[in-house]
Design a protein around this motif. Structure first.
Motif, mmCIF file in Angstrom:
data_model
loop_
_atom_site.group_PDB
_atom_site.id
_atom_site.type_symbol
_atom_site.label_atom_id
_atom_site.label_comp_id
_atom_site.label_asym_id
_atom_site.label_seq_id
_atom_site.Cartn_x
_atom_site.Cartn_y
_atom_site.Cartn_z
ATOM 1 N N VAL A 177 7.821 9.691 8.835
ATOM 2 C CA VAL A 177 7.848 8.294 9.256
ATOM 3 C C VAL A 177 6.405 7.799 9.284
ATOM 4 O O VAL A 177 5.494 8.541 9.617
ATOM 5 C CB VAL A 177 8.516 8.191 10.638
ATOM 6 C CG1 VAL A 177 8.636 6.737 11.084
ATOM 7 C CG2 VAL A 177 9.893 8.840 10.600
ATOM 8 N N LYS A 178 6.212 6.527 8.893
ATOM 9 C CA LYS A 178 4.838 6.025 8.802
ATOM 10 C C LYS A 178 4.148 5.975 10.167
ATOM 11 O O LYS A 178 4.790 5.818 11.198
ATOM 12 C CB LYS A 178 4.825 4.668 8.112
ATOM 13 C CG LYS A 178 5.674 3.633 8.757
ATOM 14 C CD LYS A 178 5.825 2.433 7.822
ATOM 15 C CE LYS A 178 6.861 1.477 8.356
ATOM 16 N NZ LYS A 178 7.312 0.504 7.407
ATOM 17 N N ASP A 179 2.813 6.089 10.129
ATOM 18 C CA ASP A 179 2.031 6.132 11.367
ATOM 19 C C ASP A 179 1.956 4.780 12.053
ATOM 20 O O ASP A 179 2.119 4.655 13.248
ATOM 21 C CB ASP A 179 0.588 6.584 11.077
ATOM 22 C CG ASP A 179 0.576 7.870 10.278
ATOM 23 O OD1 ASP A 179 1.438 8.708 10.538
ATOM 24 O OD2 ASP A 179 -0.288 8.023 9.396
ATOM 25 N N VAL A 180 1.660 3.754 11.271
ATOM 26 C CA VAL A 180 1.496 2.421 11.854
ATOM 27 C C VAL A 180 2.627 1.544 11.337
ATOM 28 O O VAL A 180 2.792 1.399 10.134
ATOM 29 C CB VAL A 180 0.159 1.776 11.417
ATOM 30 C CG1 VAL A 180 -0.073 0.478 12.175
ATOM 31 C CG2 VAL A 180 -0.975 2.743 11.603
ATOM 32 N N SER A 181 3.390 0.963 12.230
ATOM 33 C CA SER A 181 4.505 0.141 11.794
ATOM 34 C C SER A 181 3.962 -1.124 11.138
ATOM 35 O O SER A 181 2.861 -1.581 11.449
ATOM 36 C CB SER A 181 5.371 -0.233 12.991
ATOM 37 O OG SER A 181 4.710 -1.207 13.762
ATOM 38 N N SER A 182 4.760 -1.693 10.212
ATOM 39 C CA SER A 182 4.287 -2.924 9.575
ATOM 40 C C SER A 182 4.185 -4.039 10.612
ATOM 41 O O SER A 182 3.320 -4.912 10.501
ATOM 42 C CB SER A 182 5.177 -3.317 8.407
ATOM 43 O OG SER A 182 6.518 -3.175 8.730
ATOM 44 N N SER A 183 5.039 -4.003 11.640
ATOM 45 C CA SER A 183 4.974 -5.051 12.680
ATOM 46 C C SER A 183 3.582 -5.114 13.298
ATOM 47 O O SER A 183 3.002 -6.187 13.465
ATOM 48 C CB SER A 183 5.979 -4.772 13.792
ATOM 49 O OG SER A 183 7.262 -5.107 13.355
ATOM 50 N N ALA A 184 3.033 -3.930 13.635
ATOM 51 C CA ALA A 184 1.697 -3.886 14.244
ATOM 52 C C ALA A 184 0.653 -4.377 13.244
ATOM 53 O O ALA A 184 -0.309 -5.054 13.611
ATOM 54 C CB ALA A 184 1.383 -2.472 14.702
ATOM 55 N N GLY A 185 0.827 -4.039 11.982
ATOM 56 C CA GLY A 185 -0.116 -4.448 10.938
ATOM 57 C C GLY A 185 -0.140 -5.958 10.734
ATOM 58 O O GLY A 185 -1.214 -6.551 10.583
ATOM 59 N N HIS A 186 1.052 -6.585 10.744
ATOM 60 C CA HIS A 186 1.122 -8.045 10.566
ATOM 61 C C HIS A 186 0.268 -8.756 11.620
ATOM 62 O O HIS A 186 -0.357 -9.768 11.354
ATOM 63 C CB HIS A 186 2.569 -8.529 10.744
ATOM 64 C CG HIS A 186 3.473 -8.209 9.597
ATOM 65 N ND1 HIS A 186 3.304 -8.737 8.333
ATOM 66 C CD2 HIS A 186 4.590 -7.438 9.528
ATOM 67 C CE1 HIS A 186 4.270 -8.295 7.540
ATOM 68 N NE2 HIS A 186 5.060 -7.497 8.235
ATOM 69 N N ASP A 187 0.280 -8.194 12.832
ATOM 70 C CA ASP A 187 -0.358 -8.872 13.967
ATOM 71 C C ASP A 187 -1.877 -8.878 13.916
ATOM 72 O O ASP A 187 -2.507 -9.697 14.576
ATOM 73 C CB ASP A 187 0.110 -8.232 15.296
ATOM 74 C CG ASP A 187 1.582 -8.503 15.544
ATOM 75 O OD1 ASP A 187 2.114 -9.450 14.924
ATOM 76 O OD2 ASP A 187 2.200 -7.767 16.331
#
Ligand code: PMV
Length: 311
Positions: A177-187
């Motif tokens: 599973v990826k380390d950083v969720s895309s949700s956190a990245g968008h922010d």
């Protein structure tokens, strides 16, 4: 009372990265994608007045946060339907969760459609895409057929799945599973000094992709898609904290693709928020590319697919 829906994942040719409204998941710019035939989620939503709370069952296992997100989406739909019935949700993917393939798009598209059906909501396709978007941004692109554009609040089909026989050969390079969720990245997208540049370049690139689709010009499509992937990852890698989704195998495959192209094979790559590589080609190149890839990787061969539908 129960309803089952199936929805495809999708690969963005023009990426959605960053949102101007996090709660409403409104993007800064339009994105364009293709639905993937071999990466699907099937979800059943069952209602009963015997249920005292919502329950969620997933063959790959869900974290507490993921269950909360599913229930939040159910709440939205339940509220719109004016119902107080609790639900039992069963969901499964055609691909292993551990394969590190983003399943939020197919997942929230299937959940939204099945729940809307079982709660008796009569929604247009446009309204369904708006609902799915609230669960996960890219999920709105998994509702319409084939090649899809998401603009502002809703998504719509540009061309049906049978329009152009393309392939997305997905190469799985890491089973985690990826380390950083895309949700956190968008922010944190605004922390990259290059994000403003990306926004300036997008309108022309979107026009190129639309023109390439219209003319079925694969080279034009592949060039624009690969350029957009690199541009998005450039933004990601220059965000604070930096998001580095690629691993060594990702780079080996990217370099192979550039090499194959130099030898005359029309083939391009694109990569989402993870290390797996999507190889884009036309149908008549599929065998040749699989042979070049050899047996070292797990691959999933996708064709353009129809959007979410009730089973
Ligand atoms: O829908 P989200 O929040 O998982 O964001 C998806 C972002 C990318 O996959 C990286 C790009 C895209 O447009 O699908």
């Amino acid at each position: 009372m129960r309803a089952t829906a199936i929805a495809p994942a999708n690969i963005a040719l023009i990426k959605y990265w960053g949102r101007k409204d996090a709660k409403l998941r409104l993007p800064y710019a339009p994105s364009i994608s293709m639905n993937l035939s071999a990466c699907t989620t099937t979800t059943t939503v069952e209602l009963s007045d015997a249920y005292v709370k919502d329950t969620v069952e997933f063959d790959g296992g869900f974290t507490e946060a993921e269950v909360k997100r599913v229930i939040r989406q159910l709440d939205l739909i339940r509220k719109k339907a004016g119902s107080s019935l609790k639900a039992h949700v069963t969901t499964k993917n055609s691909f292993p969760k551990s394969a590190g393939i983003a399943s939020s798009a197919s997942g929230f598209a299937a959940l939204t459609l099945a729940a809307a059906k079982v709660f008796g909501l009569k929604l247009s396709q446009r309204e369904l895409t708006k609902m799915a978007r609230l669960g996960s941004g890219s999920a709105c692109r998994s509702i319409p057929d084939g090649f899809v554009k998401w603009k502002d609040t809703y998504a719509y089909s540009l061309y049906p799945h049978g329009y152009w026989d393309l392939r997305d050969i997905l190469v799985i390079v890491r089973h985690a599973v990826k380390d950083v969720s895309s949700s956190a990245g968008h922010d944190t997208v605004q922390t990259s000094p290059y994000f403003a540049q990306r926004l300036l370049q997008l309108p022309a690139r979107i026009t190129r992709v639309e023109r390439a689709l219209k003319e079925k010009n694969f080279r034009m499509l592949g060039e624009a898609a690969e350029e957009d992937c690199l541009d998005m990852h450039h933004v990601m890698q220059t965000q604070r904290p930096a998001l580095m989704y690629w691993n060594d195998a990702t780079k080996v495959i990217m370099n192979s693709i550039v090499g194959w192209r130099a030898s005359g094979i029309p083939v391009y790559f694109t990569i989402d928020a993870g290390p797996n590589v999507h190889i884009l080609c036309e149908a008549n190149r599929e065998k040749e590319i699989l042979k070049l890839l050899g047996n070292s990787y797990q691959v999933i061969v996708n064709k353009p697919a129809e959007g979410a539908h009730i089973l």
